[in-house]
Design an enzyme around this catalytic site. Structure first.
Site, PDB file in Angstrom:
ATOM      1  CG  ASN A 242     -11.207 -24.353  44.181  1.00 34.38           C
ATOM      2  OD1 ASN A 242     -12.093 -24.721  43.411  1.00 34.38           O
ATOM      3  ND2 ASN A 242     -10.044 -23.889  43.766  1.00 34.38           N
TER       4      ASN A 242
ATOM      5  CG  HIS B  49      -7.218 -17.427  36.526  1.00 37.99           C
ATOM      6  ND1 HIS B  49      -6.263 -17.631  35.534  1.00 37.99           N
ATOM      7  CD2 HIS B  49      -7.476 -18.638  37.053  1.00 37.99           C
ATOM      8  CE1 HIS B  49      -5.971 -18.925  35.481  1.00 37.99           C
ATOM      9  NE2 HIS B  49      -6.696 -19.556  36.390  1.00 37.99           N
TER      10      HIS B  49
ATOM     11  NE  ARG C 289      -7.423 -25.232  31.792  1.00 40.86           N
ATOM     12  CZ  ARG C 289      -7.645 -24.309  32.729  1.00 40.86           C
ATOM     13  NH1 ARG C 289      -8.137 -23.142  32.396  1.00 40.86           N
ATOM     14  NH2 ARG C 289      -7.384 -24.572  33.984  1.00 40.86           N
TER      15      ARG C 289
END
Ligand code: AMP
Length: 399
Positions: free
Chosen positions: A10, A180, A241
């Site tokens: 990742n 996600h 966020r």
């Protein structure tokens, strides 16, 4: 070659997470994190059998970071080239309207992921760098891209369409993609497995509450709505966020505060959410501040819960009632307070949380609603690495 070992990568803008997963057992054989790539004080932390070894020093780029990670594998007796890995699975954030399935990586696939960078300028470029570095180091092994958007590809048009000029939207790929997805897919499958039911037979709401956070409404195994949109900025309040805001705020800041697009991007992605309201983005720190009587932290928590409940309410209506509500990821798995507050006062909708079950310490999938409750409330640990590893094995063996 070991046919069940998959290296999962990742790759972020200045960091790279990796895990060697044994798909036969589901176990993480080793894992690591390379941080501060491109800076003088780079660091790599590699964990095997519960022990972490570290290396610090300048790490010029992702390729060097990955090379150092490979050295760590060698040093700890899990040499990737000698022991062999069956596949490498890469988490890729944005698949746009192009990739809906885990995809065997070729030069053309890399070019296409790169092209999709206009939709995910912060995410896809580092994903591509990670893919290219890993392909150079392990050229003989199949590499598979697993897309964060894929599970939401089939969202109904009513849920995926923004009410803006349709021609402008089409020209610029503006629609709700959702993110996600690997976690929502994995967790909703685990829910079915845990309950001994077929995912196609019931409706669920999955609440992925980590540093990033998103909710999804899953009707008979298919996602019909999710809280993230064109980018992972929409929806729930997150660590840094904002989640949903009036788009007019962007225009107002552009005009009144004379912030340019990059400054607003940075504000909404990195200095908003819990951090913007309280100064901290880590939930444990937030709870510490609340316990110490900090009012900003309490407000941040209240806004977080308010937004979460709003999505739960919306998805209950969209689904015509949910059979199961599941909490997952760092906060969802570990904060009984968030779980209790998110679902407080909903007994008239058949939703309740049993206080003892909710506060019991466990790392396993578990029920936290009372016996006989109309809606089953669960805590189910997510495992995106395992999901990516399994997808990589499936895809490379069927290629
Ligand atoms: P993730 O992105 O899934 O790794 O989740 C990270 C978030 O989970 C951070 O905000 C952590 O503070 C939070 N978290 C991890 N452990 C706990 C805990 N025991 N209680 C509350 N929050 C936690």
């Amino acid at each position: 070659m070991t046919d069940s070992l998959v290296l999962v990568i990742n790759s972020g803008s200045s960091s790279l997470k990796y895990q060697l997963v044994d798909t036969a057992t589901g176990a993480a054989v080793a894992s690591g994190l390379v941080e501060r790539i491109g800076e003088a004080d780079g660091i790599i932390a590699h964990t095997v059998d519960g022990e972490t070894i570290e290396h610090s020093g300048p790490i010029a780029d992702h390729a060097e970071g990955l090379r150092l990670a490979f050295d760590m594998f060698e040093r700890t007796g899990h040499g990737l080239t000698s022991a062999g890995v069956a596949a490498v699975g890469h988490r890729v954030v944005h698949g746009g309207n192009v990739f809906y399935e885990p995809t065997l990586i070729t030069d053309d696939v890399v070019a296409e992921i790169s092209r999709l960078s206009t939709l995910a300028p912060l995410h896809n470029p580092p994903n591509v760098v990670g893919i290219e570095s890993a392909r150079a180091l392990l050229p003989q092994v199949p590499h598979v891209a697993v897309f964060d958007t894929a599970f939401f590809h089939g969202l109904p048009a009513a849920a995926s369409t923004y009410a803006i000029d349709i021609d402008v939207a089409k020209r610029h790929g503006v629609r709700r993609y959702g993110f996600h997805g690997t976690s929502h897919d994995f967790v909703s499958s685990r829910v079915a497995e845990f309950l001994g039911r077929d995912r196609a037979d019931f409706n669920q709401i999955v609440l992925h509450l980590g540093n990033g956070a998103s909710a999804s409404a899953i009707e008979r195994g298919k996602a019909i709505d999710t809280s993230m949109g064109l980018t992972p900025l929409e929806g729930l309040v997150m660590g840094t966020r904002s989640g949903d805001i009036d788009p007019g705020i962007v225009l107002h800041l552009r005009r009144s505060a004379e912030l340019d697009v990059d400054a607003i991007d940075e504000l909404l992605n990195r200095r908003s959410g819990l951090k913007g309201l309280s100064g901290v983005n880590d939930f444990r720190e937030l709870q510490g501040l609340i316990d110490a009587g900090d009012e900003g932290a309490k407000l941040a928590y209240d806004v977080y819960i308010h937004r979460l409940r709003r999505y739960i309410g919306a998805y209950l209506i969209e689904l015509g009632g949910a059979d199961v509500i599941t909490f997952t990821a760092g906060v969802g798995e570990n904060s009984p307070g968030v779980r209790a507050d998110a679902l407080a006062g909903l007994t008239r909708f058949g939703i309740a949380v049993d206080p003892d079950r909710n506060t019991a310490k466990s790392r396993e999938a578990r029920v936290i609603s009372p016996d006989g409750a109309e809606v089953t409330v669960l805590v189910v640990p997510t495992n995106e690495e395992l999901a990516i590893a399994r997808a990589a094995i499936r895809t490379s063996s069927s290629a």
